[in-house]
Write a protein that holds these residues in place. Structure first.
Motif, PDB file in Angstrom:
ATOM      1  N   GLN A  85      20.020 -50.362 -34.872  1.00 17.05           N
ATOM      2  CA  GLN A  85      21.136 -50.963 -35.592  1.00 17.05           C
ATOM      3  C   GLN A  85      22.349 -50.053 -35.469  1.00 17.05           C
ATOM      4  O   GLN A  85      22.230 -48.838 -35.600  1.00 17.05           O
ATOM      5  CB  GLN A  85      20.792 -51.169 -37.068  1.00 17.05           C
ATOM      6  CG  GLN A  85      19.733 -52.235 -37.307  1.00 17.05           C
ATOM      7  CD  GLN A  85      19.500 -52.487 -38.788  1.00 17.05           C
ATOM      8  OE1 GLN A  85      19.620 -51.582 -39.603  1.00 17.05           O
ATOM      9  NE2 GLN A  85      19.179 -53.714 -39.135  1.00 17.05           N
ATOM     10  N   VAL A  86      23.512 -50.649 -35.206  1.00 23.19           N
ATOM     11  CA  VAL A  86      24.734 -49.867 -35.036  1.00 23.19           C
ATOM     12  C   VAL A  86      25.797 -50.361 -36.006  1.00 23.19           C
ATOM     13  O   VAL A  86      25.762 -51.506 -36.464  1.00 23.19           O
ATOM     14  CB  VAL A  86      25.259 -49.954 -33.586  1.00 23.19           C
ATOM     15  CG1 VAL A  86      24.229 -49.419 -32.615  1.00 23.19           C
ATOM     16  CG2 VAL A  86      25.645 -51.376 -33.236  1.00 23.19           C
ATOM     17  N   ASP A  92      18.477 -42.184 -39.379  1.00 23.50           N
ATOM     18  CA  ASP A  92      19.890 -42.039 -39.042  1.00 23.50           C
ATOM     19  C   ASP A  92      20.078 -41.034 -37.915  1.00 23.50           C
ATOM     20  O   ASP A  92      19.122 -40.464 -37.389  1.00 23.50           O
ATOM     21  CB  ASP A  92      20.705 -41.649 -40.277  1.00 23.50           C
ATOM     22  CG  ASP A  92      20.271 -40.308 -40.868  1.00 23.50           C
ATOM     23  OD1 ASP A  92      19.552 -39.559 -40.175  1.00 23.50           O
ATOM     24  OD2 ASP A  92      20.643 -40.019 -42.015  1.00 23.50           O
ATOM     25  N   ASN A  93      21.357 -40.801 -37.559  1.00 21.97           N
ATOM     26  CA  ASN A  93      21.633 -39.970 -36.387  1.00 21.97           C
ATOM     27  C   ASN A  93      21.258 -38.507 -36.574  1.00 21.97           C
ATOM     28  O   ASN A  93      21.208 -37.752 -35.600  1.00 21.97           O
ATOM     29  CB  ASN A  93      23.106 -40.081 -35.972  1.00 21.97           C
ATOM     30  CG  ASN A  93      24.040 -39.481 -37.016  1.00 21.97           C
ATOM     31  OD1 ASN A  93      23.647 -39.228 -38.146  1.00 21.97           O
ATOM     32  ND2 ASN A  93      25.281 -39.262 -36.634  1.00 21.97           N
ATOM     33  N   GLN A  94      20.990 -38.074 -37.810  1.00 17.89           N
ATOM     34  CA  GLN A  94      20.531 -36.707 -38.029  1.00 17.89           C
ATOM     35  C   GLN A  94      19.057 -36.546 -37.702  1.00 17.89           C
ATOM     36  O   GLN A  94      18.550 -35.423 -37.669  1.00 17.89           O
ATOM     37  CB  GLN A  94      20.793 -36.289 -39.475  1.00 17.89           C
ATOM     38  CG  GLN A  94      22.274 -36.163 -39.811  1.00 17.89           C
ATOM     39  CD  GLN A  94      22.492 -35.695 -41.231  1.00 17.89           C
ATOM     40  OE1 GLN A  94      21.647 -35.897 -42.105  1.00 17.89           O
ATOM     41  NE2 GLN A  94      23.636 -35.074 -41.477  1.00 17.89           N
ATOM     42  N   ALA A  99      24.722 -28.343 -34.219  1.00 17.27           N
ATOM     43  CA  ALA A  99      23.777 -27.310 -34.654  1.00 17.27           C
ATOM     44  C   ALA A  99      23.675 -27.231 -36.173  1.00 17.27           C
ATOM     45  O   ALA A  99      22.651 -26.795 -36.712  1.00 17.27           O
ATOM     46  CB  ALA A  99      24.196 -25.956 -34.088  1.00 17.27           C
ATOM     47  N   GLU A 100      24.710 -27.628 -36.893  1.00 14.68           N
ATOM     48  CA  GLU A 100      24.701 -27.515 -38.356  1.00 14.68           C
ATOM     49  C   GLU A 100      24.177 -28.781 -39.024  1.00 14.68           C
ATOM     50  O   GLU A 100      23.255 -28.733 -39.834  1.00 14.68           O
ATOM     51  CB  GLU A 100      26.105 -27.209 -38.863  1.00 14.68           C
ATOM     52  CG  GLU A 100      26.187 -27.040 -40.373  1.00 14.68           C
ATOM     53  CD  GLU A 100      27.580 -26.688 -40.848  1.00 14.68           C
ATOM     54  OE1 GLU A 100      27.769 -26.523 -42.066  1.00 14.68           O
ATOM     55  OE2 GLU A 100      28.473 -26.575 -39.991  1.00 14.68           O
ATOM     56  N   SER A 101      24.767 -29.930 -38.694  1.00  9.90           N
ATOM     57  CA  SER A 101      24.388 -31.174 -39.361  1.00  9.90           C
ATOM     58  C   SER A 101      23.250 -31.895 -38.655  1.00  9.90           C
ATOM     59  O   SER A 101      22.645 -32.809 -39.227  1.00  9.90           O
ATOM     60  CB  SER A 101      25.591 -32.110 -39.437  1.00  9.90           C
ATOM     61  OG  SER A 101      25.959 -32.557 -38.135  1.00  9.90           O
ATOM     62  N   MET A 102      22.954 -31.518 -37.417  1.00 15.38           N
ATOM     63  CA  MET A 102      21.945 -32.156 -36.569  1.00 15.38           C
ATOM     64  C   MET A 102      22.317 -33.582 -36.183  1.00 15.38           C
ATOM     65  O   MET A 102      21.515 -34.305 -35.602  1.00 15.38           O
ATOM     66  CB  MET A 102      20.560 -32.154 -37.264  1.00 15.38           C
ATOM     67  CG  MET A 102      19.955 -30.771 -37.430  1.00 15.38           C
ATOM     68  SD  MET A 102      19.823 -29.857 -35.865  1.00 15.38           S
ATOM     69  CE  MET A 102      18.696 -30.890 -34.955  1.00 15.38           C
ATOM     70  N   ALA A 150      13.985 -30.500 -35.029  1.00 18.26           N
ATOM     71  CA  ALA A 150      13.849 -31.441 -36.149  1.00 18.26           C
ATOM     72  C   ALA A 150      14.613 -32.730 -35.909  1.00 18.26           C
ATOM     73  O   ALA A 150      14.315 -33.761 -36.508  1.00 18.26           O
ATOM     74  CB  ALA A 150      14.333 -30.777 -37.437  1.00 18.26           C
ATOM     75  N   GLY A 151      15.620 -32.685 -35.039  1.00 16.00           N
ATOM     76  CA  GLY A 151      16.417 -33.877 -34.797  1.00 16.00           C
ATOM     77  C   GLY A 151      15.651 -35.011 -34.154  1.00 16.00           C
ATOM     78  O   GLY A 151      16.100 -36.148 -34.152  1.00 16.00           O
ATOM     79  N   SER A 152      14.479 -34.732 -33.595  1.00 17.19           N
ATOM     80  CA  SER A 152      13.701 -35.778 -32.934  1.00 17.19           C
ATOM     81  C   SER A 152      12.656 -36.395 -33.859  1.00 17.19           C
ATOM     82  O   SER A 152      11.727 -37.047 -33.391  1.00 17.19           O
ATOM     83  CB  SER A 152      13.004 -35.198 -31.692  1.00 17.19           C
ATOM     84  OG  SER A 152      12.110 -34.158 -32.050  1.00 17.19           O
ATOM     85  N   PHE A 153      12.808 -36.225 -35.157  1.00 15.92           N
ATOM     86  CA  PHE A 153      11.835 -36.770 -36.117  1.00 15.92           C
ATOM     87  C   PHE A 153      11.781 -38.293 -36.043  1.00 15.92           C
ATOM     88  O   PHE A 153      10.712 -38.896 -36.127  1.00 15.92           O
ATOM     89  CB  PHE A 153      12.205 -36.330 -37.533  1.00 15.92           C
ATOM     90  CG  PHE A 153      11.308 -36.904 -38.592  1.00 15.92           C
ATOM     91  CD1 PHE A 153      10.081 -36.318 -38.866  1.00 15.92           C
ATOM     92  CD2 PHE A 153      11.677 -38.029 -39.310  1.00 15.92           C
ATOM     93  CE1 PHE A 153       9.239 -36.855 -39.838  1.00 15.92           C
ATOM     94  CE2 PHE A 153      10.844 -38.565 -40.288  1.00 15.92           C
ATOM     95  CZ  PHE A 153       9.616 -37.974 -40.547  1.00 15.92           C
ATOM     96  N   GLY A 154      12.950 -38.942 -35.895  1.00 15.66           N
ATOM     97  CA  GLY A 154      12.976 -40.403 -35.909  1.00 15.66           C
ATOM     98  C   GLY A 154      12.916 -41.028 -34.535  1.00 15.66           C
ATOM     99  O   GLY A 154      12.252 -42.040 -34.334  1.00 15.66           O
TER     100      GLY A 154
END
Length: 204
Positions: free
Chosen positions: A29-30, A49-51, A65-68, A98-102
């Motif tokens: 969804q966008v 979400d994008n994080q 690097a900060e917000s992912m 961790a960014g690849s969780f979703g």
């Protein structure tokens, strides 16, 4: 679950931009702050979400690097220089962090074009939206070297007040293509003037 999108799969959507190129794929969804798909955009995959979506360009992480998070407003018209997209839904490999969780999104830029070419693309849409793109490539020189370049501009008044965008970018790559090895360098740059809805910017 993985899905590969080749250039021919999204060529008909050449006027679209990230993440709208993925709008027709399952579980994606966008949304757009300005309402016209230009400027600040966002996406979710299976509700993440994008994080929680790891994004790489040719294997290089794009996530902040900060917000992912990944900010596609920094990649105006990069879709015109994209060869393929891989979407992996669900948890990715631990090397992506961790960014690849979703989900994971892998973008591959242009591959070798053996013949010289020149492309000029112009389009116009609602809300005074313009997209101008010039692309050219040398083809394979002496069976070893190849260079490609792109210059783009995307502008729009936006769907609502104070949501205009003026995005400019260029992309250049050059490479050595041997029988067993490839050495390639890529440079891309962007300049943007997007305005978030409801925000007024004043010149100093």
């Amino acid at each position: 679950m993985q899905e590969y999108l080749k250039r021919r799969d999204f060529q008909k959507q050449s006027r679209a931009r990230y993440p709208y190129l993925l709008n027709q794929t399952p579980s994606v969804q966008v949304n757009s702050d300005a309402g016209a798909g230009i400027g600040y955009t966002n996406m979710t995959i299976r509700g993440s979400d994008n994080q929680r979506i790891n994004v790489t360009l040719n294997g290089i992480p794009l996530n902040d690097a900060e917000s992912m998070g990944s900010f596609f407003v920094n990649l105006p018209d990069f879709a015109s220089s994209t060869e393929s997209i891989q979407v992996q839904r669900g948890i990715g490999t631990s090397t992506n962090g961790a960014g690849s969780f979703g989900a994971s999104l892998n973008i591959q830029s242009n591959t070798l074009a053996e013949k010289p070419y020149v492309e000029l693309n112009n389009s116009f849409g609602s809300y005074n939206t313009w997209k101008n793109t010039v692309k050219l490539g040398t083809g394979l020189i002496n069976d070893k070297f190849a260079f490609n370049a792109r210059l783009s501009r995307i502008s729009s008044d936006g769907y609502i007040e104070r949501a205009s965008s003026d995005l400019q970018s260029f992309y250049i790559d050059g490479g050595y293509y041997g029988k067993k090895h490839i050495l390639k360098g890529i440079v891309f740059w962007e300049k943007r003037k997007p305005t978030r809805p409801g925000t007024v910017y004043q010149s100093p």
